[in-house]
Design a protein around this motif. Structure first.
Motif: not given
Length: 731
Positions: A233-234, A263-267, A301-303
């Motif tokens: 994700y990072a 960032g949106r895609a990560v969420i 937590f990672t998100v």
């Protein structure tokens, strides 16, 4: 997302201090409270659980039974000197704290535990506490003539969390990031973010174990999954941030653009993983529900770390996240060298995207053939219990098995408990007839006399000829339940239930596998609905759901070949081929469904972003592949490093999940996302984005690729480059 990105970048010290403070508080709580992990024994209702209920004993009882076995060389196992040495040792064992019972083969009640023909004997030990001291005392009498081993349920190796596997995985991921980014700071940022998220989450899970019933394996599963997704994700956000910097954006603008797009895609991707993990509740088993909850907390937590801690770190580092060559390019030529069209015009990824879109039919067929070949072993997957006979050669459990099986049979540790309800003399007589007939049943090695276990309850112990993990033992349990016992019960009040650890494992495996199709359909439906909301299309979610199922089946096929067929199980240090533990397929379905959705989201969101700009199907696919191929490939290799490192943990279940996820992720990234999905989208054409008007009216608005202004801001150099090229042509 814009507000969150700006706030985190502007107040970076507050964000960093908040994360450090949160971790410090959690560390303090763990040091003060410790953890309260426990064995979660919420078993699905079955005949074996009914047997426990009749006995009035909880299947989650803390008392466990193990065996101390000894074998003599050059002297008889019942020689006086052996009796004296072993007797003294057993007396010491019986006096240890936590030991509640010891049965010696040199007593009248333990004569069946003595094999003079094989010079082997064993004692049963019932213990409620730590067994390390018992093992030390037992092995202390070992000599060249007397070999002593321990085994059975009480002495089974315990799962350990943490250790070298995670360290190796992190170092390998760092090496991959260094090669990909050519910048030490850019490479270390995903590692820092992922590790902080995982550490904070695991501390939180340890504190939460006082409130929710969780097994100790939850820590291992959480770290395995969290490290992989957290670093990935990072990585996606750092990659988009670097592209924005090369396109001419300032540091804070780049942070905002990266958050508004990737960032949106990560969420969104994180929510899909969390949903799939929490959906494990439909399986109906407490240990898996707890693992799913713990892993979901880790992903959450990672998100959070990726969308808060990472922007703060990016703001602190400025242009140092770029390589030296990139910084020189910016200083010399401004934004143009980093423009997407310039950067990808002749890149291997763009050429690959062009090739796939030029011959989509053959490429789709080739990908399907490869997926089918990898998935075929899943058709013969057998879920069950791996016994000590399949443990690594030289391990304590394997040496115990090699002493016990020649003397007492391979099924000595697979004893079945026939719990009989005998309310009247007729039922007791029917039970006597059943006991007399059991010895003639195929695959039955020994039958004990019926013993009273309460008012109107008797227990018969049946020892199979085969080990607990053998298909023959599964067949024996089924034969007893469907043929032998019903025939004995006919015309009487006798009711017999087959229980014991072996029967319980068989029942649990059957219950879970019967619910696995429902779980598959549920996670596929969740993925379909989430992708529908995200991309406002029916065909894109359908392609994603079907391709995700294909990846899951590939993962199951891989573990079947490696661990059940034994193609590489010895190489991984987990012993010979054996049935797959029931935990493994459920975990792979839950985790892989979410991870597959991650790559689908990152690929398709970029394709849709280009489609909204050009309305050109082929160009949008080429650009989407070109823009995401490198980062998806890098992410997949990182997952491969992290997950496969768990394959060398020496623990069969952990290794099975790690290797299955590692190879499934690689296949998903390089075969499904880089070949199959682009080819299918090209074959469907522009109608892939069609969406019914009635659905448009009822579907919530959700933009994964960010608002239009963010998408345009993320590519300022494209317009400049295009205009510049046109002007040059006109001149």
């Amino acid at each position: 997302m814009s507000f969150l990105a700006r706030w985190c970048a502007r107040h970076r010290l507050i964000v960093l201090g908040g994360w450090v403070g949160a971790v410090a508080v959690l560390v303090g709580l763990v040091l003060g409270m410790g953890s309260d992990f426990k064995t979660v024994a919420d078993l699905p209702h079955s005949e074996s659980t009914h047997a426990y209920e009749v006995l009035g004993a909880s299947s989650g009882s803390s008392a466990e039974t193990g065996r101390i076995v000894w074998h003599t060389t050059g002297v008889a196992v019942d020689a006086p000197e052996i009796r004296a040495d072993v007797g003294a040792m057993l007396t010491r064992v019986a006096s240890l704290p936590g030991v509640t019972a010891v049965t010696s083969p040199y007593t009248a009640g333990g004569s069946a535990q003595l094999s003079t023909s094989q010079d082997t004997a064993y004692a049963t030990v019932t213990v409620t506490g730590d067994v390390d001291r018992v093992q030390q005392v037992a092995r202390s009498i070992g000599t060249s003539q007397l070999r002593v081993e321990t085994g059975g349920q009480a002495f089974a190796p315990k799962t350990k969390s943490g250790g070298l596997a995670e360290v190796v995985g992190i170092l390998a991921a760092l090496a991959v990031l260094l090669v990909a980014f050519r910048s030490a700071w850019a490479a270390v940022l995903p590692i820092i973010t992922g590790v902080v998220g995982v550490v904070a989450s695991l501390l939180f899970v340890m504190v939460g174990s006082h409130v929710v019933d969780l097994s100790s394996e939850s820590i291992t599963m959480g770290s395995l999954i969290g490290l992989g997704v957290g670093i990935d994700y990072a990585l996606f956000i750092v990659d988009r941030h670097r592209k924005a910097l090369m396109a001419g954006a300032s540091v804070r603008e780049a942070v905002e653009q990266a958050e508004n797009t990737n960032g949106r895609a990560v969420i969104f991707a994180g929510l899909t993983v969390i949903a799939a993990l929490l959906a494990m509740v439909v399986v109906g088993m407490g240990v898996l529900t707890g693992m799913g909850q713990a892993a979901a907390v880790t992903v959450l937590f990672t998100v959070l770390a990726a969308v808060t801690l990472l922007p703060a770190l990016l703001s602190c580092l400025g242009l140092r996240v770029l390589s030296r060559r990139q910084r020189r390019q910016l200083a010399a030529g401004g934004a143009a060298p980093g423009a997407p069209e310039v950067r990808h015009r002749r890149s291997p990824a763009r050429r690959w995207g062009a090739f796939v879109t030029r011959v989509p039919g053959p490429m789709a067929v080739l990908a399907l053939v490869l997926l089918a070949a990898l998935a075929v072993p899943a058709l013969s997957m057998r879920v069950g219990q791996a016994d000590a006979g399949s443990d690594p050669a030289g391990s304590a459990s394997r040496q115990y098995f090699e002493l016990m099986s020649p003397a007492f049979g391979e099924g000595i540790d697979a004893t079945l408990l026939l719990v009989a309800e005998t309310p009247d003399p007729g039922a007791a007589q029917a039970l006597g007839t059943l006991v007399g007939n059991l010895s003639s049943v195929p695959d039955v090695a020994a039958v004990s006399p019926a013993t009273a276990a309460g008012t109107g309850v008797q227990v018969v112990r049946v020892t199979p000829s085969s080990s607990a993990g053998a298909q023959a033992t599964v067949g024996l349990v089924d034969h007893l339940r469907t043929s032998v016992i019903p025939a004995a019960e006919a015309g009487s009040q006798l009711r017999v239930s087959v229980g014991g650890e072996t029967a319980t494992n068989i029942d649990v495996a059957h219950a879970l596998m019967s619910k696995l199709p429902l779980y598959l359909l549920l996670v596929a439906a969740l993925g379909f609905l989430l992708l529908t909301v995200a991309f406002r299309s029916l065909l894109v979610p359908l392609v994603g759901a079907v391709s995700n199922l294909a990846t899951i089946v590939v993962g199951l096929g891989v573990i079947t070949a490696v661990f059940q067929w034994g193609w590489a199980s010895r190489l991984l240090g987990v012993g010979d081929g054996a049935p797959i533990s029931y935990i493994v397929p459920v975990m792979i379905v839950g985790v892989m469904s979410g991870l597959s959705m991650d790559y689908q989201v990152f690929l398709v969101s970029r394709i849709r972003e280009e489609w909204t700009h050009s309305q050109d199907n082929a160009r949008s696919i080429r650009t989407g592949v070109a823009e995401t191929a490198k980062v998806i490939a890098t992410a997949a290799v990182i997952m491969l490093c992290v997950f496969s490192s768990f394959g060398f943990s020496g623990q069969r279940i952990v290794a099975c999940i790690g290797v299955g996820l590692a190879l499934a992720v690689v296949v998903d990234a390089f075969v499904v996302r880089m070949v199959l999905v682009p080819a299918v989208l090209r074959l469907i054409g522009g109608r892939v984005w069609a969406y019914p008007r009635w659905a448009e009216r009822v579907t919530p608005r959700l933009s994964v690729e960010g608002p239009p202004q963010a998408r345009e801001a993320a590519q300022p150099a494209r317009v400049l480059t295009t205009v510049g090229s046109v002007g040059a042509g006109e001149l």
